[in-house]
Motif scaffolding. Structure first.
Motif, PDB file in Angstrom:
ATOM      1  N   GLY A   1       0.817  -1.207   0.000  1.00 19.30           N
ATOM      2  CA  GLY A   1       0.000   0.000   0.000  1.00 19.30           C
ATOM      3  C   GLY A   1       0.851   1.257   0.000  1.00 19.30           C
ATOM      4  O   GLY A   1       2.034   1.237  -0.337  1.00 19.30           O
ATOM      5  N   SER A   2       0.225   2.372   0.399  1.00 17.81           N
ATOM      6  CA  SER A   2       0.907   3.669   0.475  1.00 17.81           C
ATOM      7  C   SER A   2       1.103   4.051   1.930  1.00 17.81           C
ATOM      8  O   SER A   2       0.216   3.839   2.764  1.00 17.81           O
TER       9      SER A   2
ATOM     10  N   GLN B   1      10.510  -0.981   0.297  1.00 19.40           N
ATOM     11  CA  GLN B   1      10.456  -2.185  -0.521  1.00 19.40           C
ATOM     12  C   GLN B   1       9.016  -2.579  -0.845  1.00 19.40           C
ATOM     13  O   GLN B   1       8.711  -2.986  -1.967  1.00 19.40           O
ATOM     14  N   ARG B   2       8.115  -2.427   0.139  1.00 19.64           N
ATOM     15  CA  ARG B   2       6.745  -2.907  -0.040  1.00 19.64           C
ATOM     16  C   ARG B   2       5.691  -1.813   0.061  1.00 19.64           C
ATOM     17  O   ARG B   2       4.506  -2.081  -0.108  1.00 19.64           O
ATOM     18  N   TYR B   3       6.118  -0.596   0.345  1.00 16.40           N
ATOM     19  CA  TYR B   3       5.183   0.525   0.416  1.00 16.40           C
ATOM     20  C   TYR B   3       5.624   1.646  -0.511  1.00 16.40           C
ATOM     21  O   TYR B   3       6.825   1.937  -0.632  1.00 16.40           O
ATOM     22  N   ASP B   4       4.649   2.281  -1.151  1.00 17.73           N
ATOM     23  CA  ASP B   4       4.905   3.571  -1.777  1.00 17.73           C
ATOM     24  C   ASP B   4       5.053   4.590  -0.655  1.00 17.73           C
ATOM     25  O   ASP B   4       4.154   4.729   0.189  1.00 17.73           O
TER      26      ASP B   4
ATOM     27  N   GLU C   1      -6.213   5.046  -3.001  1.00 18.83           N
ATOM     28  CA  GLU C   1      -6.115   4.142  -1.859  1.00 18.83           C
ATOM     29  C   GLU C   1      -7.399   4.163  -1.024  1.00 18.83           C
ATOM     30  O   GLU C   1      -7.927   5.228  -0.720  1.00 18.83           O
ATOM     31  N   LYS C   2      -7.884   2.984  -0.660  1.00 21.80           N
ATOM     32  CA  LYS C   2      -9.010   2.892   0.272  1.00 21.80           C
ATOM     33  C   LYS C   2      -8.542   3.056   1.711  1.00 21.80           C
ATOM     34  O   LYS C   2      -9.284   3.519   2.576  1.00 21.80           O
TER      35      LYS C   2
ATOM     36  N   VAL D   1      -7.531   3.859   8.031  1.00 19.03           N
ATOM     37  CA  VAL D   1      -6.163   3.676   8.523  1.00 19.03           C
ATOM     38  C   VAL D   1      -5.754   2.221   8.323  1.00 19.03           C
ATOM     39  O   VAL D   1      -6.403   1.313   8.843  1.00 19.03           O
ATOM     40  N   GLN D   2      -4.687   2.016   7.584  1.00 22.67           N
ATOM     41  CA  GLN D   2      -4.140   0.667   7.426  1.00 22.67           C
ATOM     42  C   GLN D   2      -3.254   0.352   8.636  1.00 22.67           C
ATOM     43  O   GLN D   2      -3.563  -0.520   9.433  1.00 22.67           O
ATOM     44  N   LEU D   3      -2.139   1.071   8.779  1.00 23.36           N
ATOM     45  CA  LEU D   3      -1.250   0.953   9.935  1.00 23.36           C
ATOM     46  C   LEU D   3      -0.704   2.345  10.246  1.00 23.36           C
ATOM     47  O   LEU D   3      -0.502   3.153   9.339  1.00 23.36           O
TER      48      LEU D   3
END
Length: 555
Positions: free
Chosen positions: A102-103, A136-139, A217-218, A243-245
């Motif tokens: 995700g972002s 590496q895994r996030y924008d 992004e949701k 909020v994702q994290l």
């Protein structure tokens, strides 16, 4: 200051928000695309300011893959079809696109700090390692909050320097500074009230939600430091389901009032000064102020009073007066500067006024207030003082009269004769003509980890516990006194951020953080974790006393 400390220390903590109701915008009003455009083409001189020589090649590669754009948002969210402003946005896409999560938006603090190039700064910070791992895994999403940098902004006219408070501060001097503050605050607030009145943390949080929507992004992850923690807390309150994290380092006070803000910092300063005195006591053979914390505190208190009565000047440092206030500043440094501070106190104790300065004093203060010359014309704005002042003053709901703050100042000086003088004897928002805009925080189950530094001054440890009680989340206790060190400095705590954003598992344990120096050396090698050179400390001390009291519209 090292590159990592720049990220961690872009300013001091704020806290509070900008609306009386925490009602998120409707989903239908959220959609707003990012208008992508060519990124700025920085000059060679600016590139030198952004990274040291050994990182220039990597800096250019990161700038080449950075994407830049703007998002249009309402100036006033109560009038969504009214005047529109733009928020400047950057993106470093995840390097492992096949496992993208995700972002993740980032903010360095302030209020007023620029986050436009923060994704690049985080990735360049190899000593800490957080940014490169997360990227590496996030924008990584950078942005300038409204009022800052490449986003729409207004700068109040410069007000000049206020009346000198002196040392010790007299009631007459404090009242003169208060009257000047009232006058300059009114001039600033009246300059563009329509814009300045909408500079609130809650509105920045709403802008961030528009950025998230523009990115498609949701849900959005977030890493905030200092004031960025208050921004994150309000974003989480407004949009808990989006909020994702979230990780907040050096958390802000949850119920913002400048009187409570100053009281918390003043008490934390006293606690830290005690730790420093104990550290010097354990090294009495080097410094000679006593072998216990109490003996050192007594010796330095007597030394400070001597400098109050008889300030010293040195023939080769004609622009610096070594008075009681400067002694307080030296004694109140974070632990990374303890070897420098203790060395300065030792030299100043026996130095004779009018003669050349002792070696370390000369080395630290020979840089004056110079910040490296005139900045290049294309250097991105790192901090906007008007935005900083407006957010503070729009959100302060406490008293602003002279009597309240003067009484608290006197009480603080009596409680701590060495560092109590560092407390402001007045409210910097006195006379601000725009209404306060309080926010009521709510408890939420949205993911949140806060890293709280047990001994730090800018965001005292109790504030994180108060924030957890108000909104929920987990607290990682960091056993150091360095503001924002988890996100910005190498330590055993730094990997916890990358691990959290990879797994989503809450972290409520403990870690050491940045250790207290064991050496008394003031050599460049010994101090490399603290400052790029000793004169940086001298410049920061001189600059901080020159902006006392603060003026809206200037740093």
């Amino acid at each position: 200051m090292t590159r990592s400390r720049v990220i961690a220390g872009l300013a001091a903590v704020a806290a509070a928000a900008g609306t009386t109701a925490m009602v998120p915008a409707a989903a239908a009003e959220r959609a707003s695309g990012v208008a992508w455009r060519t990124c700025p083409n920085y000059s060679g001189e600016t590139l030198k300011r952004l990274a040291p020589p050994e990182q220039q090649a990597e800096l250019r590669k990161l700038l080449a893959r950075m994407e830049c754009g703007t998002v249009s948002v309402p100036l006033d969210y109560r009038q969504p079809s009214g005047r529109q402003i733009t928020i400047a946005v950057t993106r470093l896409k995840a390097t492992d696109r096949g496992h993208r999560l995700g972002s993740l938006a980032v903010n360095p603090g302030g209020p007023g700090g620029s986050g436009y190039l923060m994704p690049i700064q985080l990735v360049l910070d190899h000593e800490n390692g957080t940014g490169a791992k997360v990227n590496q895994r996030y924008d990584l999403i950078g942005f300038d909050p409204r009022g800052v940098g490449y986003s729409t902004k207004v700068n109040c006219p410069k007000a000049g320097r206020g009346p000198e408070l002196g040392s010790p501060v007299t009631e007459a001097a404090a009242k003169a500074a208060y009257d000047w503050t009232v006058q300059t605050n009114k001039a600033c607030g009246d300059y563009d009230p329509a814009f300045l009145g909408r500079l609130t943390t809650a509105n920045v949080a709403r802008d961030l939600d528009r950025v998230s929507a523009g990115l498609g992004e949701k849900k959005l992850s977030f890493l905030g430091i200092s004031w960025g923690t208050w921004l994150g807390a309000l974003y989480r309150n407004l949009y808990p389901n989006r909020v994702q994290l979230m990780w907040l380092d050096s958390t802000a006070i949850p119920d913002f009032r400048l009187d409570a803000f100053q009281d918390g910092r003043s008490r934390a300063t006293t606690l830290d000064w005690g730790r420093f005195a104990a550290w010097m006591g354990a090294r009495d053979g080097t410094y000679g102020f006593g072998s216990t914390q109490r003996e050192v505190q007594s010796s330095i208190a007597a030394m400070k009073q001597e400098f109050v009565a008889h300030p010293k000047t040195f023939s080769d440092l004609p622009d610096v007066t070594f008075d009681g206030f400067l002694m307080s500043q030296i004694a109140a440094q974070p632990s990374l500067n303890w070897p420098l501070s203790a060395g300065l106190l030792k030299e100043l104790q026996t130095a004779k006024s009018g003669e050349p300065a002792p070696p370390l004093v000369k080395e630290v203060f020979s840089g004056g207030s110079d910040d490296g010359g005139e900045p290049p014309a294309d250097l991105p704005e790192q901090f906007n003082p008007t935005m900083n002042h407006a957010v503070f003053c729009n959100e302060d709901t406490g008293p602003r009269d002279f009597a309240t703050f003067w009484a608290a100042y006197q009480k603080g000086v009596k409680r701590d004769p060495v560092t109590g003088e560092l407390r402001q004897p007045l409210n910097d928002c006195a006379g601000w003509p725009l209404p306060a805009q309080p926010v009521r925080l709510r408890h939420s189950d949205a993911p949140l980890v806060m890293s709280a530094h047990r001994y730090e001054v800018p965001s005292p440890y109790p504030w994180s516990l108060q924030m957890r009680a108000a909104v929920g989340g987990s607290v990682l206790t960091v056993d150091d006194d360095i503001h924002g060190s988890v996100a910005g400095m190498p330590s055993d705590c730094a990997p916890r951020i990358a691990a959290y954003f990879a797994s989503g598992k809450p972290d409520n344990g403990e870690c050491q953080g940045v250790p207290v120096p064991t050496s008394t050396s003031t050599s460049a090698d010994a101090l490399k974790s603290s400052t790029s050179k000793p004169s940086d400390l001298g410049r920061s001390l001189i600059k901080s006393r020159s902006t006392r009291p603060a003026a809206p519209g200037q740093a």
